[in-house]
Structure formats: structure tokens, C-alpha cells
Design a protein around this motif. Sequence first.
Motif, PDB file in Angstrom:
ATOM      1  N   TRP A 116       0.721  -1.252  -0.127  1.00 51.65           N
ATOM      2  CA  TRP A 116       0.038   0.089   0.053  1.00 51.65           C
ATOM      3  C   TRP A 116       0.606   1.322   0.035  1.00 51.65           C
ATOM      4  CZ3 TRP A 116      -4.168  -0.776   4.078  1.00 51.65           C
ATOM      5  CH2 TRP A 116      -5.109  -1.919   3.814  1.00 51.65           C
ATOM      6  N   GLU A 117       1.945   1.362   0.694  1.00 54.09           N
ATOM      7  CA  GLU A 117       2.734   2.751   0.988  1.00 54.09           C
ATOM      8  C   GLU A 117       3.092   2.946  -0.321  1.00 54.09           C
ATOM      9  OE1 GLU A 117       5.423  -0.602   2.450  1.00 54.09           O
ATOM     10  OE2 GLU A 117       3.370  -0.339   2.674  1.00 54.09           O
ATOM     11  N   TRP A 118       3.351   2.271  -1.251  1.00 56.25           N
ATOM     12  CA  TRP A 118       3.972   2.534  -2.485  1.00 56.25           C
ATOM     13  C   TRP A 118       3.043   2.864  -3.800  1.00 56.25           C
ATOM     14  CZ3 TRP A 118       8.808   3.814  -2.347  1.00 56.25           C
ATOM     15  CH2 TRP A 118       9.551   3.387  -1.641  1.00 56.25           C
ATOM     16  N   HIS A 119       1.569   2.703  -3.632  1.00 58.36           N
ATOM     17  CA  HIS A 119       0.929   2.980  -4.407  1.00 58.36           C
ATOM     18  C   HIS A 119       0.820   4.287  -4.888  1.00 58.36           C
ATOM     19  CE1 HIS A 119      -1.754  -0.694  -3.391  1.00 58.36           C
ATOM     20  NE2 HIS A 119      -0.613  -0.994  -3.646  1.00 58.36           N
ATOM     21  N   THR A 120       0.586   5.303  -3.953  1.00 62.20           N
ATOM     22  CA  THR A 120       0.648   6.785  -4.210  1.00 62.20           C
ATOM     23  C   THR A 120       2.016   7.145  -5.153  1.00 62.20           C
ATOM     24  OG1 THR A 120      -1.125   7.368  -2.701  1.00 62.20           O
ATOM     25  CG2 THR A 120       0.290   9.097  -3.561  1.00 62.20           C
ATOM     26  N   PRO A 121       3.097   6.850  -4.471  1.00 64.61           N
ATOM     27  CA  PRO A 121       4.214   7.334  -4.947  1.00 64.61           C
ATOM     28  C   PRO A 121       4.630   6.928  -6.541  1.00 64.61           C
ATOM     29  CG  PRO A 121       4.883   6.558  -2.679  1.00 64.61           C
ATOM     30  CD  PRO A 121       3.289   6.329  -3.163  1.00 64.61           C
ATOM     31  N   ILE A 122       4.151   5.694  -6.647  1.00 63.56           N
ATOM     32  CA  ILE A 122       4.428   4.932  -8.049  1.00 63.56           C
ATOM     33  C   ILE A 122       3.566   5.709  -9.204  1.00 63.56           C
ATOM     34  CG2 ILE A 122       4.319   2.852  -9.269  1.00 63.56           C
ATOM     35  CD1 ILE A 122       5.369   1.505  -6.928  1.00 63.56           C
ATOM     36  N   MET A 123       2.145   5.782  -8.651  1.00 62.58           N
ATOM     37  CA  MET A 123       1.146   6.582  -9.471  1.00 62.58           C
ATOM     38  C   MET A 123       1.504   7.813  -9.848  1.00 62.58           C
ATOM     39  SD  MET A 123      -2.510   4.648  -8.793  1.00 62.58           S
ATOM     40  CE  MET A 123      -3.531   5.903  -8.972  1.00 62.58           C
ATOM     41  N   VAL A 124       2.088   8.702  -8.784  1.00 63.22           N
ATOM     42  CA  VAL A 124       2.394  10.060  -9.105  1.00 63.22           C
ATOM     43  C   VAL A 124       3.653  10.056 -10.065  1.00 63.22           C
ATOM     44  CG1 VAL A 124       3.617  12.034  -7.881  1.00 63.22           C
ATOM     45  CG2 VAL A 124       1.402  11.090  -6.935  1.00 63.22           C
ATOM     46  N   GLY A 125       4.618   9.205  -9.791  1.00 61.35           N
ATOM     47  CA  GLY A 125       5.730   9.113 -10.570  1.00 61.35           C
ATOM     48  C   GLY A 125       5.412   8.792 -11.923  1.00 61.35           C
ATOM     49  N   ALA A 126       4.601   7.979 -12.217  1.00 64.14           N
ATOM     50  CA  ALA A 126       3.981   7.544 -13.358  1.00 64.14           C
ATOM     51  C   ALA A 126       3.505   8.685 -14.409  1.00 64.14           C
ATOM     52  CB  ALA A 126       3.013   6.277 -13.388  1.00 64.14           C
ATOM     53  N   MET A 127       2.445   9.390 -13.666  1.00 64.58           N
ATOM     54  CA  MET A 127       1.664  10.346 -14.375  1.00 64.58           C
ATOM     55  C   MET A 127       2.675  11.289 -14.485  1.00 64.58           C
ATOM     56  SD  MET A 127      -2.005  10.989 -12.080  1.00 64.58           S
ATOM     57  CE  MET A 127      -1.321  10.536 -10.729  1.00 64.58           C
ATOM     58  N   LYS A 128       3.780  11.918 -13.810  1.00 62.80           N
ATOM     59  CA  LYS A 128       4.589  12.865 -14.099  1.00 62.80           C
ATOM     60  C   LYS A 128       5.709  12.390 -15.105  1.00 62.80           C
ATOM     61  CE  LYS A 128       5.124  15.199  -9.426  1.00 62.80           C
ATOM     62  NZ  LYS A 128       5.877  15.312  -8.454  1.00 62.80           N
ATOM     63  N   ALA A 129       5.906  11.009 -15.335  1.00 54.10           N
ATOM     64  CA  ALA A 129       6.317  10.635 -16.319  1.00 54.10           C
ATOM     65  C   ALA A 129       5.490  10.338 -17.865  1.00 54.10           C
ATOM     66  CB  ALA A 129       6.894   9.143 -16.226  1.00 54.10           C
ATOM     67  N   GLY A 130       4.304  11.084 -17.887  1.00 52.63           N
ATOM     68  CA  GLY A 130       3.282  10.942 -18.952  1.00 52.63           C
ATOM     69  C   GLY A 130       2.807   9.771 -19.057  1.00 52.63           C
ATOM     70  N   LYS A 131       2.460   8.915 -18.144  1.00 53.15           N
ATOM     71  CA  LYS A 131       2.115   7.682 -18.249  1.00 53.15           C
ATOM     72  C   LYS A 131       0.617   7.450 -17.542  1.00 53.15           C
ATOM     73  CE  LYS A 131       6.200   6.218 -19.658  1.00 53.15           C
ATOM     74  NZ  LYS A 131       7.044   7.159 -19.600  1.00 53.15           N
ATOM     75  N   PHE A 132      -0.213   6.899 -18.201  1.00 53.25           N
ATOM     76  CA  PHE A 132      -1.436   6.416 -17.542  1.00 53.25           C
ATOM     77  C   PHE A 132      -1.258   5.373 -16.316  1.00 53.25           C
ATOM     78  CE2 PHE A 132      -2.659   7.214 -21.719  1.00 53.25           C
ATOM     79  CZ  PHE A 132      -3.450   8.002 -21.898  1.00 53.25           C
ATOM     80  N   ALA A 133      -1.728   5.877 -15.076  1.00 53.90           N
ATOM     81  CA  ALA A 133      -1.479   5.277 -14.063  1.00 53.90           C
ATOM     82  C   ALA A 133      -2.845   4.319 -13.377  1.00 53.90           C
ATOM     83  CB  ALA A 133      -1.187   6.197 -12.841  1.00 53.90           C
TER      84      ALA A 133
END
Length: 166
Positions: A116-133
Motif C-alpha cells: 500500500w505505501e508505494w501505490h501513491t508514489p508510483i502512480m504520481v511518478g507514472a503520471m509525472k512521466a506522462g503515463k496513465f496510472a
Amino acid sequence: MHCNHLISRRAFVRTATAATTLATTMTLGDEPSRTARIGMVGVGNRGTSLLNNMLKFPGVQVPAVCDLDTGRATPAQDIVEKATASRPEAYTEGERHWDRHVERDDLDAVLTATPWEWHTPIMVGAMKAGKFAATVVPAAVTIEECWDLVRTSEETGMPCMMLENV
């Protein structure tokens, strides 16, 4: 809540489909089929189940998988290779190796099935990299993380989606 970008319902459905277990190359209306290039972060029990489901659809490519445990990443690579005849790159070098994973140019979407603790950081990182999350539940564990997801989506124009387990 005001959204700084507009996305048609059809485009959202296509995007959500590409970023989840329903990722396919099915046509929507008269539009041509497209390939969905998905990076998978977290290939334990739930992640592997999602990976197997995605690979049932034609046109799904998985160029990369990421997991701290090579004992999970290697079987995930084998699953993808068997289904697509293409072996994905594995990211297994530490807790933040997903940073490099989401930056890849050959990904359209990133799906996370991590603790759980990684869901938000990974999704934020993906969106900042221009990816759908997309992520398994929960997408966030605090109100501030929920706002991080909203702000990042609004700032980047990239949608994010929380999957349901049922």
C-alpha cells in the motif's frame, strides 16, 4: 473540483482499458485497434494475476516488470515471454528502482500491485512521466496522498485509476 483538461468519455474508457486488466486492442466505435504498452510494478500474487489477465488480450505488450524480489520478477518475465515471444526488462534493484521503470519511453501505462505505501508514489511518478496510472486498492492511505493524486493528475493531464479486487 476543477479539471484543467478535458477528456472525452470514449478516450477515458480507452485509456482506462489500456491501463488495467481490461487492456486490449478492441476497437471503440469505428476507431482502429491500438497496442497497449503496460509496465507492471509488483508481481506478487495479485500482480501476477493481473499480468496473466492482461496478456489474454491481443495487442497487450509488457516491456518491463518491476519487483524487489527477483524470485517474482523472473517468473513474471517468463509469463510475458511465453505469451508474447518478447522478454520484458526486469527492474529489481532496490525500493526506488520503479523510478527508472516509469521513465521508460516504451510505456503507455503503469500498473502497480505493490504494498500500500508505494501505490501513491508510483502512480504520481507514472503520471509525472506522462503515463496513465492504475493501482490495486487502495490508491492512497492518507487524505494528503489522495490530494497528491488529484493535483498530479490535474497538473499533468494524465488520468489515474484505482482497480477493484472483485
